[in-house]
Design a protein around this motif. Structure first.
Motif, PDB file in Angstrom:
ATOM      1  N   ASP A  65     -88.734  51.225 210.324  1.00 38.48           N
ATOM      2  CA  ASP A  65     -90.231  50.885 210.654  1.00 38.48           C
ATOM      3  C   ASP A  65     -90.386  49.944 209.608  1.00 38.48           C
ATOM      4  O   ASP A  65     -91.320  48.814 209.864  1.00 38.48           O
ATOM      5  CB  ASP A  65     -91.193  51.816 210.881  1.00 38.48           C
ATOM      6  CG  ASP A  65     -90.865  52.627 212.252  1.00 38.48           C
ATOM      7  OD1 ASP A  65     -90.263  52.140 213.227  1.00 38.48           O
ATOM      8  OD2 ASP A  65     -91.426  53.783 212.371  1.00 38.48           O
ATOM      9  N   ILE A  66     -90.346  50.341 208.463  1.00 39.38           N
ATOM     10  CA  ILE A  66     -90.891  49.466 207.320  1.00 39.38           C
ATOM     11  C   ILE A  66     -89.980  48.259 207.211  1.00 39.38           C
ATOM     12  O   ILE A  66     -90.609  47.140 207.150  1.00 39.38           O
ATOM     13  CB  ILE A  66     -90.532  50.512 205.876  1.00 39.38           C
ATOM     14  CG1 ILE A  66     -91.624  51.494 205.697  1.00 39.38           C
ATOM     15  CG2 ILE A  66     -90.560  49.541 204.590  1.00 39.38           C
ATOM     16  CD1 ILE A  66     -91.184  52.515 204.666  1.00 39.38           C
ATOM     17  N   ASN A  89     -88.626  46.494 209.650  1.00 43.53           N
ATOM     18  CA  ASN A  89     -89.248  45.682 210.856  1.00 43.53           C
ATOM     19  C   ASN A  89     -90.461  45.261 210.426  1.00 43.53           C
ATOM     20  O   ASN A  89     -90.837  43.769 210.639  1.00 43.53           O
ATOM     21  CB  ASN A  89     -89.491  46.444 212.059  1.00 43.53           C
ATOM     22  CG  ASN A  89     -88.220  46.911 212.817  1.00 43.53           C
ATOM     23  OD1 ASN A  89     -87.433  46.066 212.638  1.00 43.53           O
ATOM     24  ND2 ASN A  89     -88.249  47.791 213.578  1.00 43.53           N
ATOM     25  N   SER A  90     -91.587  45.787 209.872  1.00 44.63           N
ATOM     26  CA  SER A  90     -92.794  45.432 209.398  1.00 44.63           C
ATOM     27  C   SER A  90     -92.319  44.394 208.256  1.00 44.63           C
ATOM     28  O   SER A  90     -93.278  43.113 208.195  1.00 44.63           O
ATOM     29  CB  SER A  90     -93.419  46.466 208.452  1.00 44.63           C
ATOM     30  OG  SER A  90     -93.923  47.561 209.677  1.00 44.63           O
ATOM     31  N   THR A 120     -91.135  41.059 210.022  1.00 46.62           N
ATOM     32  CA  THR A 120     -92.170  40.488 210.976  1.00 46.62           C
ATOM     33  C   THR A 120     -93.158  39.927 209.955  1.00 46.62           C
ATOM     34  O   THR A 120     -93.731  38.817 210.283  1.00 46.62           O
ATOM     35  CB  THR A 120     -93.243  41.500 211.816  1.00 46.62           C
ATOM     36  OG1 THR A 120     -92.268  42.251 212.571  1.00 46.62           O
ATOM     37  CG2 THR A 120     -94.264  41.095 212.466  1.00 46.62           C
ATOM     38  N   GLU A 121     -93.875  40.399 208.953  1.00 46.68           N
ATOM     39  CA  GLU A 121     -94.437  39.765 207.864  1.00 46.68           C
ATOM     40  C   GLU A 121     -93.809  38.550 207.535  1.00 46.68           C
ATOM     41  O   GLU A 121     -94.420  37.450 207.255  1.00 46.68           O
ATOM     42  CB  GLU A 121     -94.901  40.670 206.739  1.00 46.68           C
ATOM     43  CG  GLU A 121     -96.017  40.104 206.020  1.00 46.68           C
ATOM     44  CD  GLU A 121     -97.431  39.936 206.563  1.00 46.68           C
ATOM     45  OE1 GLU A 121     -98.099  39.194 206.174  1.00 46.68           O
ATOM     46  OE2 GLU A 121     -97.555  40.700 207.496  1.00 46.68           O
ATOM     47  N   ARG A 140     -99.234  42.034 200.385  1.00 44.89           N
ATOM     48  CA  ARG A 140     -99.262  43.337 201.198  1.00 44.89           C
ATOM     49  C   ARG A 140     -99.200  44.624 200.408  1.00 44.89           C
ATOM     50  O   ARG A 140     -99.312  45.550 200.891  1.00 44.89           O
ATOM     51  CB  ARG A 140     -98.244  43.408 202.164  1.00 44.89           C
ATOM     52  CG  ARG A 140     -98.187  42.506 203.241  1.00 44.89           C
ATOM     53  CD  ARG A 140     -99.615  42.471 203.873  1.00 44.89           C
ATOM     54  NE  ARG A 140    -100.320  43.846 204.549  1.00 44.89           N
ATOM     55  CZ  ARG A 140    -100.082  43.985 205.619  1.00 44.89           C
ATOM     56  NH1 ARG A 140     -99.706  43.377 206.565  1.00 44.89           N
ATOM     57  NH2 ARG A 140    -100.651  45.339 205.944  1.00 44.89           N
ATOM     58  N   SER A 173    -101.608  47.402 200.915  1.00 48.51           N
ATOM     59  CA  SER A 173    -101.144  48.363 201.929  1.00 48.51           C
ATOM     60  C   SER A 173    -100.342  50.041 201.336  1.00 48.51           C
ATOM     61  O   SER A 173    -100.555  51.216 201.599  1.00 48.51           O
ATOM     62  CB  SER A 173     -99.816  47.814 202.853  1.00 48.51           C
ATOM     63  OG  SER A 173    -100.099  46.908 203.549  1.00 48.51           O
TER      64      SER A 173
END
Length: 95
Positions: free
Chosen positions: A10-11, A13-14, A17-18, A63, A66
């Motif tokens: 998940d990390i 993929n994030s 994407t970013e 980021r 976050s």
């Protein structure tokens, strides 16, 4: 252990994407973050990396906020402070 793998994916993929939203190649992100392209590739594929490299990547993607959100300081309430008589906890213990 499978849960950790899912979180890393998940990390990754994030981060991917970013990076793509900013129209950056893996090489450009790596160069800006001061890491190798292999580090970016490992992060994006969910294989993980060192915490230091992860922070550098987040910083370059703007980021880092976050990560700060996970550890934001919330002042204790006056009632909580008075119940502990002003003592600050330095270690955990069993109750």
């Amino acid at each position: 252990m499978a849960l950790n793998i899912d979180i890393l994916k998940d990390i990754g993929n994030s981060i991917r994407t970013e990076r793509l939203n900013r129209n950056m190649t893996q090489f450009e992100l790596a160069e800006g973050a001061g890491v190798s392209r292999i580090v970016i590739q490992s992060l994006e594929y969910g294989k993980g990396s060192s915490l230091s490299n992860f922070i550098n990547v987040l910083r370059h993607l703007n980021r880092l906020d976050s990560l700060h959100a996970l550890f934001s300081y919330t002042p204790e309430s006056p009632m909580s402070l008075s119940s502990r008589k002003g003592k600050i906890r330095h270690r955990a213990g069993r109750t």
